[in-house]
Design an enzyme around this catalytic site. Structure first.
Site, PDB file in Angstrom:
ATOM      1  N   TYR A 124       8.246  31.111 -20.428  1.00  0.00           N
ATOM      2  CA  TYR A 124       7.234  32.124 -20.765  1.00  0.00           C
ATOM      3  C   TYR A 124       6.507  31.763 -22.058  1.00  0.00           C
ATOM      4  CZ  TYR A 124       5.371  36.885 -21.443  1.00  0.00           C
ATOM      5  OH  TYR A 124       4.561  37.975 -21.630  1.00  0.00           O
ATOM      6  N   LYS A 150       2.529  31.059 -22.413  1.00  0.00           N
ATOM      7  CA  LYS A 150       1.670  31.866 -23.277  1.00  0.00           C
ATOM      8  C   LYS A 150       1.042  31.037 -24.401  1.00  0.00           C
ATOM      9  CE  LYS A 150       1.956  35.771 -21.135  1.00  0.00           C
ATOM     10  NZ  LYS A 150       0.779  36.198 -20.332  1.00  0.00           N
TER      11      LYS A 150
END
Length: 249
Positions: free
Chosen positions: A150, A154
């Site tokens: 993640y 991002k």
């Protein structure tokens, strides 16, 4: 002329709040999620308030789904000039426990999805010489234990944003990213449960570490998206705005 927006991952949480806010701002809005039925309530609220909204089921990591969704939006609502790349999933785990599928699926939805959606809508935006692309990053881009996939996605979203801002600026298209801190959504509630904490205790602990003394709400992100989608933001591009209740490290 009414503008048309596309919001991905719009069935709930941040995506649903952004879609509702853009509709309040007078835009026609296409709500995209894996299952169009999940967007039905959001579409109904917008239409009942006098707006125009459309629910579309699509997997943003699949090129055919994206092409079909964008074509349908253009035909039924008009050419999209606002895109909010919000669709995302989490598959948290420590590196030594993380599977290849955990890695690929998270980067596929976040980064590949944003790439495919942006590539599809830019044709309309560049032809009209007007557009806004808003990507959802996260404070996790700065690093977060158990989120190698993640965090990488991002952080990649921020580089993607800055590059598109350079490429598309001459066509009147701005590209920016919003990096939320902890926002009270079903996704973060699920994180609390996986950690063996009550949702209330999880949010309370997070609020203690936040300068303003609370966790975020989806509407906090929607307010910023509203500005970035507006005509007033025409000189703001390539920026990452941290909406985290305090300074980002």
């Amino acid at each position: 002329m009414t503008r048309t927006a596309i919001v991905t991952g719009a069935a709930r949480g941040i995506g649903a709040a952004v879609a509702a806010r853009l509709a309040d701002d007078g835009l026609d809005v296409a709500l995209i999620d894996l299952d169009s039925d999940g967007c039905a309530a959001g579409v109904r609220r917008i239409n009942d308030a006098g707006g125009r909204a459309l629910a579309i089921g699509a997997d943003v990591s699949r090129a055919d789904d994206v092409a079909g969704a964008v074509t349908r939006v253009a035909e039924e609502l008009g050419p999209p000039t606002v895109l909010v790349n919000n669709a995302g999933i989490i598959r948290d785990n420590l590196l030594f426990k993380m599977s290849e599928d955990d890695w690929d699926s998270v980067l596929g939805v976040h980064l590949r999805g944003a790439f495919l959606m942006s590539r599809a809508v830019q044709e309309h935006m560049t032809r009209l010489r007007s557009g806004r692309i808003i990507n959802l990053s996260s404070t996790s881009a700065l690093g977060n234990r158990g989120q190698a996939n993640y965090s990488a996605a991002k952080a990649g979203m921020q580089g993607f944003t800055k590059t598109l801002a350079i490429e598309l600026g001459k066509f009147g298209v701005t590209v920016n990213a919003i990096a939320p801190g902890l926002i009270a959504t079903d996704m973060t509630a699920g994180t609390a449960r996986r950690l063996g904490m009550s949702v209330e205790d999880f949010y309370a602990a997070a609020a203690e570490q936040t300068a303003v003394g609370r966790v975020g709400r989806p509407e906090d992100i929607a307010h910023v998206a509203s500005f970035l989608a507006s005509e007033g933001a025409s000189f703001v591009s390539g920026q990452v705005i941290y909406v985290s209740g305090g300074p980002a490290d």
